[in-house]
Scaffold this motif. Structure first.
Motif, PDB file in Angstrom:
ATOM      1  N   PHE A 137       0.832  -1.209   0.000  1.00 56.37           N
ATOM      2  CA  PHE A 137       0.000   0.000   0.000  1.00 56.37           C
ATOM      3  C   PHE A 137       0.865   1.257   0.000  1.00 56.37           C
ATOM      4  CE2 PHE A 137      -2.231   3.201   2.764  1.00 56.37           C
ATOM      5  CZ  PHE A 137      -3.104   3.641   1.782  1.00 56.37           C
ATOM      6  N   ASN A 138       0.605   2.148  -0.976  1.00 54.67           N
ATOM      7  CA  ASN A 138       1.361   3.388  -1.112  1.00 54.67           C
ATOM      8  C   ASN A 138       0.430   4.571  -0.871  1.00 54.67           C
ATOM      9  OD1 ASN A 138       3.074   5.478  -1.729  1.00 54.67           O
ATOM     10  ND2 ASN A 138       3.205   5.015  -3.926  1.00 54.67           N
ATOM     11  N   TYR A 139       0.450   5.076   0.344  1.00 50.76           N
ATOM     12  CA  TYR A 139      -0.473   6.157   0.694  1.00 50.76           C
ATOM     13  C   TYR A 139      -0.110   7.476   0.003  1.00 50.76           C
ATOM     14  CZ  TYR A 139       3.022   8.081   3.928  1.00 50.76           C
ATOM     15  OH  TYR A 139       4.151   8.642   4.467  1.00 50.76           O
ATOM     16  N   LYS A 189     -12.121  18.167  -0.446  1.00 52.24           N
ATOM     17  CA  LYS A 189     -13.116  18.781   0.435  1.00 52.24           C
ATOM     18  C   LYS A 189     -14.042  17.724   1.027  1.00 52.24           C
ATOM     19  CE  LYS A 189     -13.275  23.159  -2.133  1.00 52.24           C
ATOM     20  NZ  LYS A 189     -14.134  24.100  -2.910  1.00 52.24           N
ATOM     21  N   PHE A 190     -14.410  16.734   0.190  1.00 53.17           N
ATOM     22  CA  PHE A 190     -15.271  15.656   0.690  1.00 53.17           C
ATOM     23  C   PHE A 190     -14.548  14.840   1.768  1.00 53.17           C
ATOM     24  CE2 PHE A 190     -16.884  15.661  -3.940  1.00 53.17           C
ATOM     25  CZ  PHE A 190     -17.723  16.727  -3.679  1.00 53.17           C
ATOM     26  N   PHE A 191     -13.274  14.619   1.516  1.00 52.67           N
ATOM     27  CA  PHE A 191     -12.503  13.839   2.490  1.00 52.67           C
ATOM     28  C   PHE A 191     -12.333  14.621   3.789  1.00 52.67           C
ATOM     29  CE2 PHE A 191      -8.184  12.429   4.033  1.00 52.67           C
ATOM     30  CZ  PHE A 191      -8.645  11.255   4.606  1.00 52.67           C
ATOM     31  N   GLU A 192     -12.099  15.921   3.669  1.00 46.63           N
ATOM     32  CA  GLU A 192     -11.962  16.745   4.864  1.00 46.63           C
ATOM     33  C   GLU A 192     -13.252  16.731   5.692  1.00 46.63           C
ATOM     34  OE1 GLU A 192      -9.975  21.051   6.008  1.00 46.63           O
ATOM     35  OE2 GLU A 192     -10.884  20.780   4.019  1.00 46.63           O
ATOM     36  N   LYS A 193     -14.373  16.782   5.019  1.00 50.97           N
ATOM     37  CA  LYS A 193     -15.663  16.696   5.703  1.00 50.97           C
ATOM     38  C   LYS A 193     -15.827  15.323   6.361  1.00 50.97           C
ATOM     39  CE  LYS A 193     -20.660  17.126   4.999  1.00 50.97           C
ATOM     40  NZ  LYS A 193     -20.981  15.860   5.665  1.00 50.97           N
ATOM     41  N   ARG A 232      -1.871  13.453   6.331  1.00 53.01           N
ATOM     42  CA  ARG A 232      -2.369  12.231   5.695  1.00 53.01           C
ATOM     43  C   ARG A 232      -1.958  10.964   6.448  1.00 53.01           C
ATOM     44  NH1 ARG A 232      -1.992  11.102  -0.737  1.00 53.01           N
ATOM     45  NH2 ARG A 232      -3.402  12.900  -0.627  1.00 53.01           N
ATOM     46  N   GLN A 233      -0.701  10.854   6.776  1.00 51.35           N
ATOM     47  CA  GLN A 233      -0.208   9.647   7.432  1.00 51.35           C
ATOM     48  C   GLN A 233      -0.903   9.417   8.768  1.00 51.35           C
ATOM     49  OE1 GLN A 233       4.072   9.315   7.452  1.00 51.35           O
ATOM     50  NE2 GLN A 233       4.056   8.045   9.306  1.00 51.35           N
ATOM     51  N   GLU A 234      -1.009  10.473   9.566  1.00 48.14           N
ATOM     52  CA  GLU A 234      -1.655  10.360  10.877  1.00 48.14           C
ATOM     53  C   GLU A 234      -3.148  10.052  10.729  1.00 48.14           C
ATOM     54  OE1 GLU A 234       0.262  12.751   9.884  1.00 48.14           O
ATOM     55  OE2 GLU A 234       2.002  12.777  11.232  1.00 48.14           O
ATOM     56  N   ALA A 235      -3.788  10.673   9.728  1.00 50.14           N
ATOM     57  CA  ALA A 235      -5.214  10.441   9.511  1.00 50.14           C
ATOM     58  C   ALA A 235      -5.481   9.000   9.098  1.00 50.14           C
ATOM     59  CB  ALA A 235      -5.744  11.405   8.440  1.00 50.14           C
ATOM     60  N   ILE A 236      -4.634   8.467   8.226  1.00 51.39           N
ATOM     61  CA  ILE A 236      -4.785   7.072   7.811  1.00 51.39           C
ATOM     62  C   ILE A 236      -4.658   6.143   9.009  1.00 51.39           C
ATOM     63  CG2 ILE A 236      -3.711   5.205   6.501  1.00 51.39           C
ATOM     64  CD1 ILE A 236      -2.971   7.236   4.377  1.00 51.39           C
ATOM     65  N   ASP A 237      -3.649   6.375   9.817  1.00 51.16           N
ATOM     66  CA  ASP A 237      -3.436   5.513  10.978  1.00 51.16           C
ATOM     67  C   ASP A 237      -4.629   5.578  11.929  1.00 51.16           C
ATOM     68  OD1 ASP A 237      -1.493   3.761  12.401  1.00 51.16           O
ATOM     69  OD2 ASP A 237      -1.680   5.298  13.945  1.00 51.16           O
TER      70      ASP A 237
END
Length: 214
Positions: free
Chosen positions: A17-19, A58-62, A76-81
């Motif tokens: 997986f390549n975030y 914007k959709f992802f932020e919501k 991104r990295q912290e949000a994925i985790d």
């Protein structure tokens, strides 16, 4: 980085997986919501599924706000985790009965290492192989048969300690020269080659532990 959580969630490519790849990342978020988190109703996931839209960030932020994620889109990295952790918790809640008896890998490894280090700890005295070995050794040492194999084992231990230790054999050799014993002349009911040697080696180890069980 995320391999263990991805594996726990049955993601199709946990090791590759390549975030950082934008398309792969967006597809991953859609998969995570559709298959694991399911925060939105199916009919409300359209915007998130439209990964080619310029408004997708914007959709992802919501989405992050809606699931109460403490991280922003730029993290991104912290949000994925965090999202993976949420998905694992939800997955466990949905399958509590399935996972309740599982133990951590390190615990399993420690238990297996302990068992491998000393297999006699879990010795089953009712095991047919154990009984056959005791009987074979009792026959060889001309020890009277007993219905209780542990009693025979105790008798074997006493005889070995008194007569077959290195010191006892050395003293006997000094006193007189023993007669050779041709095992192939004795009918023991089994091959007296490698099998007997293995039985002797195993039972010698058993003798060290028999004080704990008799």
């Amino acid at each position: 980085m995320f391999r263990r959580k991805l594996t726990a969630l049955d993601y199709h490519n946990p090791t590759g997986f390549n975030y950082k790849d934008e398309t792969e990342f967006r597809n991953f978020i859609v998969w995570l919501e559709d298959q694991k988190i399911r925060h939105y109703k199916i009919e409300d996931r359209g915007s998130l599924r439209n990964i080619h839209s310029s408004d997708w960030p914007k959709f992802f932020e919501k989405y992050l706000r809606d699931v109460s994620c403490p991280f922003k889109i730029q993290d991104r990295q912290e949000a994925i985790d965090w999202l993976l952790g949420l998905a694992v918790r939800l997955e466990y809640g949905d399958n509590a009965e399935k996972y309740k008896d599982l133990v951590p890998d390190n615990t399993k490894n420690a238990d297996n290492a302990a068992k491998n280090a000393e297999p006699l700890i879990n010795l089953d005295v009712n095991n047919p192989d154990f009984k056959a070995g005791v009987m074979a050794l009792a026959n060889l040492l001309q020890i009277q048969r007993h219905d209780d194999y542990l009693v025979m084992l105790k008798a074997i231990r006493i005889l070995v300690q008194e007569r077959l230790t290195q010191d006892a054999v050395a003293k006997a050799n000094q006193a007189k020269e023993g007669l050779p014993v041709a095992l192939d002349k004795h009918i023991l009911g089994f091959d007296t080659g490698v099998f007997l040697i293995k039985q002797m080696q195993f039972l010698m180890k058993v003798l060290k532990f028999c004080d704990c069980c008799i």
